[in-house]
Design an enzyme around this catalytic site. Structure first.
Site, PDB file in Angstrom:
ATOM      1  N   ILE A   1       5.986   9.950   5.152  1.00  0.00           N
ATOM      2  CA  ILE A   1       5.438  11.279   5.442  1.00  0.00           C
ATOM      3  C   ILE A   1       6.367  11.978   6.424  1.00  0.00           C
ATOM      4  CG2 ILE A   1       3.907  10.363   7.265  1.00  0.00           C
ATOM      5  CD1 ILE A   1       1.918  12.641   6.414  1.00  0.00           C
TER       6      ILE A   1
ATOM      7  N   ILE B   1       7.949   7.320   8.869  1.00  0.00           N
ATOM      8  CA  ILE B   1       7.968   8.717   9.291  1.00  0.00           C
ATOM      9  C   ILE B   1       9.326   9.300   8.927  1.00  0.00           C
ATOM     10  CG2 ILE B   1       7.657  10.335  11.186  1.00  0.00           C
ATOM     11  CD1 ILE B   1       5.155   8.552  10.498  1.00  0.00           C
ATOM     12  N   LYS B   2       9.306  10.404   8.173  1.00  0.00           N
ATOM     13  CA  LYS B   2      10.561  11.012   7.716  1.00  0.00           C
ATOM     14  C   LYS B   2      11.089  12.004   8.744  1.00  0.00           C
ATOM     15  CE  LYS B   2      11.321  11.940   3.224  1.00  0.00           C
ATOM     16  NZ  LYS B   2      11.069  12.523   1.891  1.00  0.00           N
ATOM     17  N   ILE B   3      12.336  11.791   9.127  1.00  0.00           N
ATOM     18  CA  ILE B   3      13.014  12.671  10.092  1.00  0.00           C
ATOM     19  C   ILE B   3      14.305  13.156   9.437  1.00  0.00           C
ATOM     20  CG2 ILE B   3      14.185  12.776  12.333  1.00  0.00           C
ATOM     21  CD1 ILE B   3      12.228  10.644  13.338  1.00  0.00           C
TER      22      ILE B   3
END
Length: 372
Positions: free
Chosen positions: A108, A139-141
């Site tokens: 996400i 967690i998408k960065i």
């Protein structure tokens, strides 16, 4: 129906689905893809959620409840998207357990409007990890300049990360460096490195789309000979960089502390040009320790007629360098292309997020209870 997907999986490529919607969860389709198509992970992005939520399918009751509570549109979107990710993570939990945390992952993304703000990205990543509250979340960065220190900080806190929107080889090396720095921070803080995972999402088809557009504008036979080669060459050289970094002395020290390699993930694997075979970015990017996240159409095409012939990256580095150089010799600047693609990637996700804000706000207003 061939079992090309099983062969792909047997070659050490983790097959992830680049799509998620509530309907896919509640209909049993996601569970089916895991059971029958060797899918072991899911990626999402703002465009995927914008499409899913705007379709309205399965979101009506939650939207009605959120409207009754008079939440802000930002809170509503976070409640909706994290609910989907949590449910998908639960469906994938057996895969996560069976692979000791490597797969069974759901990604996400942080709010794309924060892509150039390090501190806000870190805060949002922590909040998302807390909200979803599942160990098999990533967690998408985005791999922007501001994203790099955020990756180090978030990994250093023990949160697993999917680094997205990587187009250039230089930036990919910076991403791996940020990951290793994060592991070193986590180790210094006494965290269990075996629990921290990461993938680096290296985009493929968009590179060909942009370079082919410039090749077509040149229109010469020499230029046309270079069509459709840069995307694969770029990805294969990324794998070379991965092999180099994850055999370095710096990595060996972390490996002894039970750290996990940051796997390269091939993203943007749907073929945009009908002149190319629709399984190009699957068949020709096979190597152990990689992930290929596919839109459903690509997954189906690969299951139906994919040609998996073993490792298609080993031994290609010299040829790949020559193919990138051939593009440069045409006057098409690699650095210019990859920077443009990064900028456009952030802009596209931001635009999708803004569209999602607008459509969700309209729904909340429509469903708001009348006063009195």
């Amino acid at each position: 129906m061939t079992d090309a997907l099983k062969r792909l999986s047997d070659e050490g490529v983790a097959i992830w689905l680049d799509d998620l919607s509530r309907k896919r969860i509640t209909s049993g389709n996601l569970a089916e893809l895991i059971d029958e198509q060797h899918v072991v992970g899911v990626t999402t992005n703002p465009s995927i959620f914008q499409k899913a939520i705007s379709s309205g399918d399965g979101y009506e009751q939650q939207l009605e409840d959120l409207a009754a509570r008079k939440v802000t549109v930002e809170e509503a979107i976070r409640m909706i998207t994290t609910a989907d990710v949590r449910d998908a993570a639960d469906i994938l939990r057996p895969v996560f357990d069976a692979t000791e945390g490597q797969d069974g992952r759901v990604s996400i993304e942080v709010d794309p409007r924060l892509a150039h703000d390090t501190k806000a990205t870190v805060a949002e990543a922590k909040q998302l990890a807390w909200l979803v509250d599942r160990p098999n979340t990533l967690i998408k960065i985005p791999a922007t300049k501001a994203g790099l220190p955020a990756i180090t900080e978030v990994i250093g806190k023990g949160i697993s990360v999917n680094v997205t929107l990587i187009f250039s080889l230089e930036r990919y090396r910076e991403v791996m460096d940020a990951y290793l720095a994060g592991l070193e921070k986590a180790k210094a803080a006494g965290l269990d490195l075996s629990k921290i995972h990461s993938v680096a999402s290296f985009f493929v088809s968009r590179v060909d789309t942009e370079i082919d557009k410039r090749i077509d504008a040149l229109g010469t036979d020499e230029a046309k000979a270079a069509r459709g080669k840069a995307g694969l060459a770029n990805a294969r050289l990324a794998y070379e960089a991965y092999e180099e970094v994850f055999s370095s002395d710096r990595w060996v020290a972390l490996d002894k502390a039970h750290a996990n390699k940051q796997r390269p993930l091939w993203a943007s694997t749907g073929v945009k040009d009908k002149a190319y075979k629709d399984t190009l970015y699957v068949d020709d990017l096979v190597a152990p320790g990689t992930v290929n996240t596919m839109p459903e159409a690509t997954l189906e095409a690969s299951a139906d007629h994919g040609q998996i012939t073993g490792d298609t990256i080993a031994g290609t580095y010299e040829q790949s360098r020559a193919e990138i150089e051939a593009v440069e010799k045409l006057g098409i600047a690699y650095d210019d292309v990859v920077q443009l693609l990064e900028d456009e990637g952030v802009e596209k996700f931001e635009a999708a997020w803004n569209d999602l804000l607008k459509s969700t706000e309209a729904e909340l207003k429509r469903l708001a209870p009348s006063e009195g």
